[in-house]
Design a protein around this motif. Structure first.
Motif, PDB file in Angstrom:
ATOM      1  N   PHE A   1     -32.586  -8.323  -6.018  1.00  0.00           N
ATOM      2  CA  PHE A   1     -33.338  -7.113  -6.344  1.00  0.00           C
ATOM      3  C   PHE A   1     -34.749  -7.242  -5.804  1.00  0.00           C
ATOM      4  CE2 PHE A   1     -34.137  -9.844 -10.030  1.00  0.00           C
ATOM      5  CZ  PHE A   1     -35.453  -9.594 -10.380  1.00  0.00           C
ATOM      6  N   GLY A   2     -35.368  -6.080  -5.582  1.00  0.00           N
ATOM      7  CA  GLY A   2     -36.702  -6.080  -4.992  1.00  0.00           C
ATOM      8  C   GLY A   2     -37.812  -5.795  -5.962  1.00  0.00           C
ATOM      9  N   THR A   3     -37.532  -5.051  -7.054  1.00  0.00           N
ATOM     10  CA  THR A   3     -38.607  -4.622  -7.955  1.00  0.00           C
ATOM     11  C   THR A   3     -38.516  -5.333  -9.301  1.00  0.00           C
ATOM     12  OG1 THR A   3     -37.328  -2.654  -8.631  1.00  0.00           O
ATOM     13  CG2 THR A   3     -38.873  -2.395  -6.795  1.00  0.00           C
ATOM     14  N   ILE A   4     -37.792  -4.775 -10.264  1.00  0.00           N
ATOM     15  CA  ILE A   4     -37.824  -5.277 -11.637  1.00  0.00           C
ATOM     16  C   ILE A   4     -36.422  -5.306 -12.227  1.00  0.00           C
ATOM     17  CG2 ILE A   4     -38.557  -4.680 -13.998  1.00  0.00           C
ATOM     18  CD1 ILE A   4     -41.177  -3.658 -12.730  1.00  0.00           C
ATOM     19  N   MET A   5     -36.095  -6.386 -12.935  1.00  0.00           N
ATOM     20  CA  MET A   5     -34.893  -6.438 -13.757  1.00  0.00           C
ATOM     21  C   MET A   5     -35.281  -6.176 -15.194  1.00  0.00           C
ATOM     22  SD  MET A   5     -32.216  -9.518 -14.700  1.00  0.00           S
ATOM     23  CE  MET A   5     -32.817  -9.800 -16.389  1.00  0.00           C
ATOM     24  N   CYS A   6     -34.502  -5.357 -15.884  1.00  0.00           N
ATOM     25  CA  CYS A   6     -34.810  -5.044 -17.272  1.00  0.00           C
ATOM     26  C   CYS A   6     -33.605  -5.289 -18.167  1.00  0.00           C
ATOM     27  CB  CYS A   6     -35.283  -3.599 -17.424  1.00  0.00           C
ATOM     28  SG  CYS A   6     -34.052  -2.352 -16.973  1.00  0.00           S
ATOM     29  N   ALA A   7     -33.891  -5.562 -19.429  1.00  0.00           N
ATOM     30  CA  ALA A   7     -32.855  -5.755 -20.442  1.00  0.00           C
ATOM     31  C   ALA A   7     -33.437  -5.345 -21.785  1.00  0.00           C
ATOM     32  CB  ALA A   7     -32.394  -7.215 -20.491  1.00  0.00           C
ATOM     33  N   GLY A   8     -32.582  -4.797 -22.644  1.00  0.00           N
ATOM     34  CA  GLY A   8     -33.033  -4.321 -23.943  1.00  0.00           C
ATOM     35  C   GLY A   8     -33.074  -2.806 -23.969  1.00  0.00           C
ATOM     36  N   PHE A   9     -34.110  -2.258 -24.618  1.00  0.00           N
ATOM     37  CA  PHE A   9     -34.199  -0.804 -24.736  1.00  0.00           C
ATOM     38  C   PHE A   9     -34.194  -0.125 -23.371  1.00  0.00           C
ATOM     39  CE2 PHE A   9     -36.805   3.083 -24.945  1.00  0.00           C
ATOM     40  CZ  PHE A   9     -36.041   3.818 -25.830  1.00  0.00           C
ATOM     41  N   ASP A  10     -34.913  -0.703 -22.394  1.00  0.00           N
ATOM     42  CA  ASP A  10     -34.998  -0.069 -21.084  1.00  0.00           C
ATOM     43  C   ASP A  10     -33.666  -0.074 -20.357  1.00  0.00           C
ATOM     44  OD1 ASP A  10     -35.344  -2.784 -21.025  1.00  0.00           O
ATOM     45  OD2 ASP A  10     -37.090  -2.775 -19.723  1.00  0.00           O
ATOM     46  N   SER A  11     -32.834  -1.106 -20.577  1.00  0.00           N
ATOM     47  CA  SER A  11     -31.515  -1.071 -19.954  1.00  0.00           C
ATOM     48  C   SER A  11     -30.606  -0.052 -20.648  1.00  0.00           C
ATOM     49  CB  SER A  11     -30.870  -2.465 -19.954  1.00  0.00           C
ATOM     50  OG  SER A  11     -30.681  -2.963 -21.257  1.00  0.00           O
ATOM     51  N   ILE A  12     -30.788   0.125 -21.952  1.00  0.00           N
ATOM     52  CA  ILE A  12     -30.047   1.174 -22.658  1.00  0.00           C
ATOM     53  C   ILE A  12     -30.475   2.546 -22.130  1.00  0.00           C
ATOM     54  CG2 ILE A  12     -29.673   2.257 -24.912  1.00  0.00           C
ATOM     55  CD1 ILE A  12     -30.049  -0.529 -26.165  1.00  0.00           C
ATOM     56  N   VAL A  13     -31.774   2.707 -21.896  1.00  0.00           N
ATOM     57  CA  VAL A  13     -32.261   3.944 -21.294  1.00  0.00           C
ATOM     58  C   VAL A  13     -31.659   4.140 -19.903  1.00  0.00           C
ATOM     59  CG1 VAL A  13     -34.309   5.096 -20.346  1.00  0.00           C
ATOM     60  CG2 VAL A  13     -34.393   4.061 -22.618  1.00  0.00           C
ATOM     61  N   SER A  14     -31.569   3.063 -19.128  1.00  0.00           N
ATOM     62  CA  SER A  14     -30.977   3.169 -17.794  1.00  0.00           C
ATOM     63  C   SER A  14     -29.518   3.590 -17.874  1.00  0.00           C
ATOM     64  CB  SER A  14     -31.103   1.838 -17.049  1.00  0.00           C
ATOM     65  OG  SER A  14     -32.444   1.540 -16.754  1.00  0.00           O
ATOM     66  N   ASP A  15     -28.790   3.066 -18.888  1.00  0.00           N
ATOM     67  CA  ASP A  15     -27.414   3.546 -19.098  1.00  0.00           C
ATOM     68  C   ASP A  15     -27.421   5.055 -19.277  1.00  0.00           C
ATOM     69  OD1 ASP A  15     -26.164   1.046 -18.997  1.00  0.00           O
ATOM     70  OD2 ASP A  15     -26.368   0.691 -21.142  1.00  0.00           O
ATOM     71  N   ARG A  16     -28.360   5.537 -20.075  1.00  0.00           N
ATOM     72  CA  ARG A  16     -28.454   6.969 -20.341  1.00  0.00           C
ATOM     73  C   ARG A  16     -28.849   7.739 -19.075  1.00  0.00           C
ATOM     74  NH1 ARG A  16     -27.355  10.955 -24.142  1.00  0.00           N
ATOM     75  NH2 ARG A  16     -27.875   9.491 -25.818  1.00  0.00           N
ATOM     76  N   VAL A  17     -29.855   7.238 -18.339  1.00  0.00           N
ATOM     77  CA  VAL A  17     -30.328   7.920 -17.129  1.00  0.00           C
ATOM     78  C   VAL A  17     -29.197   8.093 -16.128  1.00  0.00           C
ATOM     79  CG1 VAL A  17     -31.782   7.648 -15.077  1.00  0.00           C
ATOM     80  CG2 VAL A  17     -32.743   7.247 -17.354  1.00  0.00           C
ATOM     81  N   ASN A  18     -28.388   7.064 -15.976  1.00  0.00           N
ATOM     82  CA  ASN A  18     -27.314   7.124 -14.986  1.00  0.00           C
ATOM     83  C   ASN A  18     -26.206   8.090 -15.380  1.00  0.00           C
ATOM     84  OD1 ASN A  18     -28.572   5.365 -13.248  1.00  0.00           O
ATOM     85  ND2 ASN A  18     -27.533   3.560 -14.032  1.00  0.00           N
ATOM     86  N   GLN A  19     -26.235   8.586 -16.608  1.00  0.00           N
ATOM     87  CA  GLN A  19     -25.273   9.597 -17.039  1.00  0.00           C
ATOM     88  C   GLN A  19     -25.850  11.013 -16.927  1.00  0.00           C
ATOM     89  OE1 GLN A  19     -24.283   8.472 -21.053  1.00  0.00           O
ATOM     90  NE2 GLN A  19     -23.513   6.470 -20.459  1.00  0.00           N
ATOM     91  N   MET A  20     -27.128  11.120 -16.564  1.00  0.00           N
ATOM     92  CA  MET A  20     -27.817  12.411 -16.525  1.00  0.00           C
ATOM     93  C   MET A  20     -27.962  12.909 -15.091  1.00  0.00           C
ATOM     94  SD  MET A  20     -30.811  11.376 -19.273  1.00  0.00           S
ATOM     95  CE  MET A  20     -31.777  12.866 -19.022  1.00  0.00           C
ATOM     96  N   SER A  21     -27.910  14.211 -14.929  1.00  0.00           N
ATOM     97  CA  SER A  21     -28.160  14.820 -13.624  1.00  0.00           C
ATOM     98  C   SER A  21     -29.443  15.646 -13.608  1.00  0.00           C
ATOM     99  CB  SER A  21     -26.986  15.718 -13.222  1.00  0.00           C
ATOM    100  OG  SER A  21     -26.777  16.745 -14.186  1.00  0.00           O
ATOM    101  N   TRP A  22     -30.073  15.799 -14.776  1.00  0.00           N
ATOM    102  CA  TRP A  22     -31.297  16.592 -14.895  1.00  0.00           C
ATOM    103  C   TRP A  22     -32.125  16.018 -16.048  1.00  0.00           C
ATOM    104  CZ3 TRP A  22     -33.758  19.140 -18.753  1.00  0.00           C
ATOM    105  CH2 TRP A  22     -34.790  20.020 -18.376  1.00  0.00           C
TER     106      TRP A  22
END
Length: 319
Positions: A153-174
């Motif tokens: 990876f080039g930027t940042i690895m995250c785990a915890g609340f932010d990875s849960i948010v990323s799970d949510r973001v990847n399910q959103m289109s807007w």
């Protein structure tokens, strides 16, 4: 040519680019990458550069095409038109090859473009930066799962609340851009509580108090400019680690606000560390808990994350 940085010993150089491979994510930026790719291709043609256009039908296919074009020796550079996820896909094949990577930012977050001062709103200018061929070497992060599988990876690895948010973001289109992260944060925040983690640093320090999130930064920002690791340096051989500990919702909300304005270190619940390697485990009740990097899913926890010095090679604006 190669110029040596006296302090960090990271090579800089310039490559005469006559042939490059241009890989495009047709879905990045909700289709904006296609238009950006056409503009960039016209610039390359005007500059006398032959372009090999790559567009896989899926991520595995795209990686295969990138791998083949790098290995056959035809190209002087690889260029990506898309977002941080597409750049991450290219890194899996390009890292350590010596082929420089150029970027036409055309995604949602564009944190690579932000980190390397690339034109983020002008595909023609970004293409001219690539055509100029000036490059710098950088650190990259590397994640290893329990089976020994590895990803860069080039930027940042995250785990915890932010990875849960990323799970949510990847399910959103807007919505688009950083607002998508903002909305995902609000939705997950309403039901969130701190998480039991164990983070073991390479100097044997163990962080095992409940946390809200942990971010492991090769660079400063993720999620479209959120400065979660505001003092990270992509050329220092270290990961910057930001841990937001257990906190009330009000204090957690203040911490998240500070991510946007770069004042995170002023929050009492925030701790920062630096190391070369860390082992990250979720120790709570069984539930999915994933590591994300460059905005994309990497592996389920546990993982080991480390920095690999001077293995990245990016085309950037000449200083």
């Amino acid at each position: 040519m190669t110029v040596q940085d006296k302090d960090l010993n990271y090579p800089l150089g310039n490559t005469k680019i006559e042939t490059l491979a241009l890989v495009t994510n047709p879905h990045a930026g909700h289709g904006a990458s296609q238009a950006a790719s056409r503009k960039a291709s016209r610039v390359f043609a005007d500059r006398g550069i032959d372009v090999i256009a790559l567009q896989g039908s899926n991520p595995d296919d795209a990686r295969k095409l990138i791998r083949e074009v790098i290995s056959d020796g035809r190209i002087d550079a690889l260029a990506v038109c898309g977002g941080d996820g597409m750049i991450n896909l290219a890194l899996q094949e390009q890292a350590g090859t010596g082929i420089p990577l150029g970027i036409v930012p055309a995604g949602t977050g564009n944190d690579h473009g932000r980190e390397y001062n690339l034109p983020r709103d002008d595909a023609k200018e970004a293409a001219n930066v690539i055509a100029d061929g000036f490059w710098t070497t950088t650190d990259l992060g590397r994640i290893t799962d329990v089976q020994g599988n590895q990803k860069w990876f080039g930027t940042i690895m995250c785990a915890g609340f932010d990875s849960i948010v990323s799970d949510r973001v990847n399910q959103m289109s807007w919505p688009h851009g950083r607002n998508r992260y903002n909305l995902a944060i609000v939705r997950e925040f309403l039901a969130f509580h701190s998480l039991p983690f164990k983070i073991t640093l390479d100097d044997d320090r163990v962080l095992d108090d409940p946390i809200t999130l942990a971010a492991f930064g090769n660079t400063r920002s993720y999620g479209g400019g959120m400065k979660i690791c505001p003092t990270a340096n992509h050329s220092d051989g270290l990961l910057d680690i930001t841990v937001i500990g257990k906190s009330s919702r009000i204090k957690a909300a203040l911490a998240f606000k500070s991510v946007f304005d770069g004042t995170l270190n002023e929050i009492e619940e925030v701790s920062t560390y630096r190391c070369r390697k860390a082992h990250v485990e979720y120790t709570g009740p069984a539930r999915p808990m994933n590591a994300y990097a460059d905005g994309d899913f990497m592996f389920p926890l546990p993982v080991t994350v480390e920095v690999v010095p001077s293995v990245g090679k990016y085309i950037v604006p000449r200083p």
